[in-house]
Design an enzyme around this catalytic site. Sequence first.
Site, PDB file in Angstrom:
ATOM      1  N   PHE A 179       0.832  -1.202   0.000  1.00 15.82           N
ATOM      2  CA  PHE A 179       0.000   0.000   0.000  1.00 15.82           C
ATOM      3  C   PHE A 179       0.872   1.259   0.000  1.00 15.82           C
ATOM      4  O   PHE A 179       0.372   2.358  -0.146  1.00 15.82           O
ATOM      5  CB  PHE A 179      -0.881   0.014   1.264  1.00 15.82           C
ATOM      6  CG  PHE A 179      -0.061  -0.149   2.512  1.00 15.82           C
ATOM      7  CD1 PHE A 179       0.567   0.934   3.097  1.00 15.82           C
ATOM      8  CD2 PHE A 179       0.126  -1.407   3.070  1.00 15.82           C
ATOM      9  CE1 PHE A 179       1.368   0.773   4.214  1.00 15.82           C
ATOM     10  CE2 PHE A 179       0.927  -1.569   4.198  1.00 15.82           C
ATOM     11  CZ  PHE A 179       1.549  -0.473   4.769  1.00 15.82           C
ATOM     12  N   LYS A 234      13.964  -6.807   7.479  1.00 16.33           N
ATOM     13  CA  LYS A 234      14.019  -5.774   8.525  1.00 16.33           C
ATOM     14  C   LYS A 234      15.172  -5.942   9.528  1.00 16.33           C
ATOM     15  O   LYS A 234      15.651  -4.957  10.083  1.00 16.33           O
ATOM     16  CB  LYS A 234      12.709  -5.763   9.320  1.00 16.33           C
ATOM     17  CG  LYS A 234      11.532  -5.190   8.562  1.00 16.33           C
ATOM     18  CD  LYS A 234      10.326  -5.102   9.471  1.00 16.33           C
ATOM     19  CE  LYS A 234       9.146  -4.524   8.730  1.00 16.33           C
ATOM     20  NZ  LYS A 234       8.053  -4.151   9.602  1.00 16.33           N
ATOM     21  N   ASP A 239       7.468   1.773  12.652  1.00 11.75           N
ATOM     22  CA  ASP A 239       6.254   0.975  12.927  1.00 11.75           C
ATOM     23  C   ASP A 239       5.687   1.299  14.311  1.00 11.75           C
ATOM     24  O   ASP A 239       4.485   1.526  14.470  1.00 11.75           O
ATOM     25  CB  ASP A 239       6.556  -0.526  12.869  1.00 11.75           C
ATOM     26  CG  ASP A 239       6.852  -1.007  11.458  1.00 11.75           C
ATOM     27  OD1 ASP A 239       6.260  -0.462  10.509  1.00 11.75           O
ATOM     28  OD2 ASP A 239       7.672  -1.925  11.319  1.00 11.75           O
ATOM     29  N   TYR A 289      -5.491  -4.603  10.118  1.00 12.54           N
ATOM     30  CA  TYR A 289      -6.215  -3.596   9.327  1.00 12.54           C
ATOM     31  C   TYR A 289      -7.092  -4.216   8.244  1.00 12.54           C
ATOM     32  O   TYR A 289      -7.775  -3.501   7.515  1.00 12.54           O
ATOM     33  CB  TYR A 289      -5.235  -2.584   8.716  1.00 12.54           C
ATOM     34  CG  TYR A 289      -4.230  -3.200   7.771  1.00 12.54           C
ATOM     35  CD1 TYR A 289      -2.983  -3.626   8.249  1.00 12.54           C
ATOM     36  CD2 TYR A 289      -4.507  -3.352   6.422  1.00 12.54           C
ATOM     37  CE1 TYR A 289      -2.062  -4.191   7.392  1.00 12.54           C
ATOM     38  CE2 TYR A 289      -3.591  -3.918   5.567  1.00 12.54           C
ATOM     39  CZ  TYR A 289      -2.368  -4.337   6.054  1.00 12.54           C
ATOM     40  OH  TYR A 289      -1.451  -4.906   5.202  1.00 12.54           O
TER      41      TYR A 289
END
Length: 280
Positions: free
Chosen positions: A21, A71, A105, A224
């Site tokens: 997104f 990450k 985050d 979400y």
Amino acid sequence: MEVKGSTNVVGLIGHPVEHSFSPPMHNAAFKKLDMDYVYTAFDVNPKDLENAIKGAEALNIKGFNVTIPHKIEVMKYLNEIDEVAKLIGAVNTIDFKNLKGYNTDGIGAIKAIEEVTSVKNKNVVVAGAGGASRAISFYLAKYGVDTLTILNRNVEKAQKLSEDVLKSELIDNVLSGQINDMSLDDADILINTTPVGMHPNVDVDPIASKDQMHEDLVVFDAVYNPNETVLLKEAIKADAKPVYGIKMLLYQGAESFEIWTGKKAPIDVMEDALTNYLGL
Ligand code: ATR
């Protein structure tokens, strides 16, 4: 948006990346502010990660977001890591000005909650003890919560994370326990970082029911998809205040945007792009 010879490039590295997104959200922001930037996504195989970072530096790329599975591994190739990102042990944002890594985050979750209430001096219960919980827990400590209680299905993982957060000396009160023994009577904020309620398993038992909640409770769900999870439905029934997972996506992106560009992120435009993309 017109891509020209002068256009600055930022983007996402991950594996896979095609459903991200982030490109629509950031490109909407660049367009709104009439900035000569473009955000794109690069699918980087784990074996090519070092080359990707070196190559990006050579290509004068301005910034990266970093997602699964890079990450943690990517930190090896950076010059500097932000203090809290170092404690978390993962970065999701790289600024190529100084080859510095950040973790936005956790800040994203705090800013989402702070649309409704300040986290300072609050009693916060976090469900889950994985990567998302870790990022959020250290930021809760940094932003001055009074008591942090980390609850997990596997209690040992909750204990380990609570010990790590305590060791940071950012906070004095960190507790841990079993997720099924949750009590919210003294809690101000409940944060769900587990995937319980995530598509396609949307009708499962929530991690807490309306009977465990109270009117002054703020309930944030990092899930979400769907937008209104089974946990948030319970929160609404209990007259507690729901905070939607999409807000964390929004604010982590806004923080990254500000790190790369030094400009205030246009939140409303980014939120519209995000909700359109996710079909909400
Ligand atoms: P993330 O990076 O999204 O945090 P993760 O590191 O895999 O993902 O962590 C997932 C967390 O959700 C863990 O705390 C996990 O609990 P366990 O450590 O006991 O496995 C929790 N979790 C996953 N499925 C769950 C379920 N059905 N009920 C309760 N907790 C769950």
